[in-house]
Design an enzyme around this catalytic site. Structure first.
Site, PDB file in Angstrom:
ATOM      1  N   ARG A  50      36.598  34.949  33.818  1.00  0.00           N
ATOM      2  CA  ARG A  50      37.586  33.783  33.385  1.00  0.00           C
ATOM      3  C   ARG A  50      38.316  33.292  34.730  1.00  0.00           C
ATOM      4  O   ARG A  50      39.246  33.406  35.317  1.00  0.00           O
ATOM      5  CB  ARG A  50      38.923  34.621  32.655  1.00  0.00           C
ATOM      6  CG  ARG A  50      38.727  34.772  31.189  1.00  0.00           C
ATOM      7  CD  ARG A  50      39.669  35.572  30.774  1.00  0.00           C
ATOM      8  NE  ARG A  50      39.922  36.952  31.402  1.00  0.00           N
ATOM      9  CZ  ARG A  50      40.898  37.723  30.834  1.00  0.00           C
ATOM     10  NH1 ARG A  50      41.738  37.642  29.871  1.00  0.00           N
ATOM     11  NH2 ARG A  50      41.089  39.069  31.578  1.00  0.00           N
ATOM     12  N   ASP A  52      39.360  30.813  37.595  1.00  0.00           N
ATOM     13  CA  ASP A  52      40.617  30.137  38.000  1.00  0.00           C
ATOM     14  C   ASP A  52      40.513  28.604  38.117  1.00  0.00           C
ATOM     15  O   ASP A  52      39.016  28.190  38.298  1.00  0.00           O
ATOM     16  CB  ASP A  52      41.514  30.452  39.127  1.00  0.00           C
ATOM     17  CG  ASP A  52      42.302  31.715  38.761  1.00  0.00           C
ATOM     18  OD1 ASP A  52      42.563  31.769  37.545  1.00  0.00           O
ATOM     19  OD2 ASP A  52      42.713  32.259  39.512  1.00  0.00           O
ATOM     20  N   TYR A 111      30.332  37.492  43.215  1.00  0.00           N
ATOM     21  CA  TYR A 111      30.841  36.274  43.725  1.00  0.00           C
ATOM     22  C   TYR A 111      30.445  36.037  44.780  1.00  0.00           C
ATOM     23  O   TYR A 111      30.238  36.718  45.870  1.00  0.00           O
ATOM     24  CB  TYR A 111      32.365  36.452  43.658  1.00  0.00           C
ATOM     25  CG  TYR A 111      32.973  36.350  42.233  1.00  0.00           C
ATOM     26  CD1 TYR A 111      33.433  35.178  41.813  1.00  0.00           C
ATOM     27  CD2 TYR A 111      33.111  37.389  41.331  1.00  0.00           C
ATOM     28  CE1 TYR A 111      33.980  34.929  40.418  1.00  0.00           C
ATOM     29  CE2 TYR A 111      33.776  37.260  40.129  1.00  0.00           C
ATOM     30  CZ  TYR A 111      34.310  35.998  39.599  1.00  0.00           C
ATOM     31  OH  TYR A 111      34.631  35.871  38.353  1.00  0.00           O
ATOM     32  N   ARG A 198      39.812  35.989  46.325  1.00  0.00           N
ATOM     33  CA  ARG A 198      40.395  35.117  47.131  1.00  0.00           C
ATOM     34  C   ARG A 198      41.346  35.783  48.013  1.00  0.00           C
ATOM     35  O   ARG A 198      41.591  35.266  49.246  1.00  0.00           O
ATOM     36  CB  ARG A 198      41.082  33.923  46.274  1.00  0.00           C
ATOM     37  CG  ARG A 198      39.834  32.947  45.576  1.00  0.00           C
ATOM     38  CD  ARG A 198      40.387  32.194  44.641  1.00  0.00           C
ATOM     39  NE  ARG A 198      41.776  31.411  45.123  1.00  0.00           N
ATOM     40  CZ  ARG A 198      42.385  30.811  44.303  1.00  0.00           C
ATOM     41  NH1 ARG A 198      42.410  31.214  42.989  1.00  0.00           N
ATOM     42  NH2 ARG A 198      43.473  30.119  44.665  1.00  0.00           N
TER      43      ARG A 198
END
Length: 260
Positions: A50, A52, A111, A198
């Protein structure tokens, strides 16, 4: 009821994230609208991650069900046609087993975060990298990243609104590499906390700046305190690159995730 699996690429810049929302456009909502236009059915498209607002994907995986059997190639072509001109593309569509779940069947998510270090601003890569107009020490960042590998309580690197039941996660691999002006941070885990990658990147940037030592990063992790985290890196540099599927260990507490 036949189930279909999608491999999806998207530029997250114009979207409010993956999750469907009532007052702004999302990737999930755009896909569901495209499917309804060719099939006449209102479906729920479930994604593996999900992401951002502003986060991109090179290899998002999703699934959905239809009441009738369709040729997967026709589904792919129809979705892509109805998605235009949105920056979303279905790269593959395949028939899936009824028990396949894009989110809960995933065994590893990968990622990549991209940092551009140079005086000149990005032109072609605008909104696709974190532009920093000075040098970072990527070697010490790579050394610092080893502190965060493995199983830890990542409360420090967890968004305040994270809804995951536990702050414990296992980072299977984290690699920091440099190619001329670009620093790439690749992170792999079964699942992630909200804003975890992040938050980590923002703290690694402080190490690369020389404002933090590796010991400072280690202390921030051990503190289990969100206020000890560095500034959260912007979403523009983050990509969901690949999702793996395989055998799942029953009762594995890492199945809980809140994602990026």
């Amino acid at each position: 009821m036949p189930r279909y699996r999608l491999l999806i690429e998207y530029d997250g810049t114009p979207f409010a994230g993956w999750q469907q929302q009532t007052d702004c456009e999302s990737v999930q909502g755009a896909l569901q609208d495209a499917i309804k236009k060719f099939s006449g059915e209102r479906v729920s498209v479930r994604g593996a991650g999900r992401t951002d607002a502003g986060v991109h994907a090179l290899g998002q995986t999703a699934h959905f069900d239809l009441t009738k059997i369709w040729d997967p190639f026709r589904i792919q072509e129809a979705i892509n046609f109805h998605l235009r001109p949105r920056p979303i593309a279905v790269l593959e569509c395949t028939a899936a087993d009824p028990g396949f779940d894009a989110r809960f069947s995933a065994t590893k998510r990968h990622y990549t975060y991209r940092i551009l270090c140079r005086r000149a601003p990005p032109v072609l890569e605008r909104n696709r990298v974190w532009w920093i107009n000075h040098e970072l020490d990527s070697d010490v960042m790579a050394e610092a990243a080893r502190v965060l590998s493995g199983h830890h309580d990542f409360t420090t690197f967890r968004a305040a609104q994270c809804q995951a039941r536990s702050p414990f996660k296992t980072i299977d691999a984290m690699c920091v590499a440099r190619d001329r002006f670009e620093i790439r941070i690749d992170v792999s885990a079964r699942s992630f906390l909200h804003n975890q990658v992040r938050s980590i990147v923002g703290s690694l940037k402080l190490v690369g700046d020389g404002k933090w030592t590796i010991g400072d990063l280690d202390s921030a992790l051990a503190a289990r305190d969100r206020t000890r985290c560095g500034p959260v890196a912007p979403p523009s540099g983050l990509y969901l690159t690949h999702v793996e599927y395989g055998n799942i260990i029953s009762g594995d507490d890492e199945s809980d995730e809140d994602e990026e």
